[in-house]
Design an enzyme around this catalytic site. Sequence first.
Site, mmCIF file in Angstrom:
data_model
loop_
_atom_site.group_PDB
_atom_site.id
_atom_site.type_symbol
_atom_site.label_atom_id
_atom_site.label_comp_id
_atom_site.label_asym_id
_atom_site.label_seq_id
_atom_site.Cartn_x
_atom_site.Cartn_y
_atom_site.Cartn_z
ATOM 1 N N ASN A 163 0.814 -1.226 0.000
ATOM 2 C CA ASN A 163 0.000 0.000 0.000
ATOM 3 C C ASN A 163 0.845 1.274 0.000
ATOM 4 O OD1 ASN A 163 -2.336 -1.617 0.108
ATOM 5 N ND2 ASN A 163 -2.106 -1.793 2.332
ATOM 6 N N ARG A 164 2.038 1.164 -0.510
ATOM 7 C CA ARG A 164 2.958 2.309 -0.611
ATOM 8 C C ARG A 164 3.312 2.951 0.716
ATOM 9 N NH1 ARG A 164 3.024 3.371 -6.456
ATOM 10 N NH2 ARG A 164 1.458 1.956 -7.187
#
Length: 205
Positions: A183-184
């Site tokens: 999810n970065r």
Amino acid sequence: MNQKSGLDPVFKDEKNPFILFNGWMKDAEKSEINDPNAFNLATVDTFGQPDNRILLLKGQTDKGFIFYTNLQSKKGRDLKSNPKASMCFHWKSLQRQIRIQGPVELVDKKTADTYFSSRPYESRIGAWASSQSEVMKHRDEFEDKVKKFKKQYSDPNNVPRPEHWSGWHLTPFKIEFWKEVENRLHQRLCYSLIGTSWNKEILYP
Ligand SMILES: Cc1cc2nc3c(=O)[nH]c(=O)nc-3n(C[C@H](O)[C@H](O)[C@H](O)COP(=O)(O)O)c2cc1C
């Protein structure tokens, strides 16, 4: 998780970024399909225009990193007029990146000679034959030069290093370690040189 920093254990708890760099390079040597020592080198020309290309890391000291190239190439000219550079390693297999910034200076002649003589014969001839980054009219022009230098330096034990081919040593003042997180929500650890000691900071992704 590392108790002190809250970061993944791969960031270790090192005061010296070179130790962490070498640890990550060892991981990359095991996991990359080829050239774990490949990195992107960014330079800036006299007009302030950045440029970049892939090189191979070919040496290290306790203060920095060494790469070799043609001093008359585009990057060679950039570094001569503006002796500052940035290196970026990216290992897809590890989902990690290392960014390095600092001034560069030429290695001494003995260091360059020693490395040059360790290269395969064909690569040493290539260093003579390639006017790196110059325009060539036809590929034959280059192949003829390869033949010419093979004749001139027919003894593989006696190929001198061209004056225009040497190594640059980059002495970092900043080294940043980056690791992918889903999810970065990536993790970043940045070392900055303050005087003679390294200061560590965690950065937002
Ligand atoms: C995997 C890889 C490794 C490379 N290693 C070097 C190197 O160590 N030294 C070098 O001069 N060029 C190396 N090159 C070629 C450079 O990327 C570049 O094309 C060349 O140095 C000319 O760059 P310049 O015109 O900006 O000077 C490598 C290219 C690749 C793809």
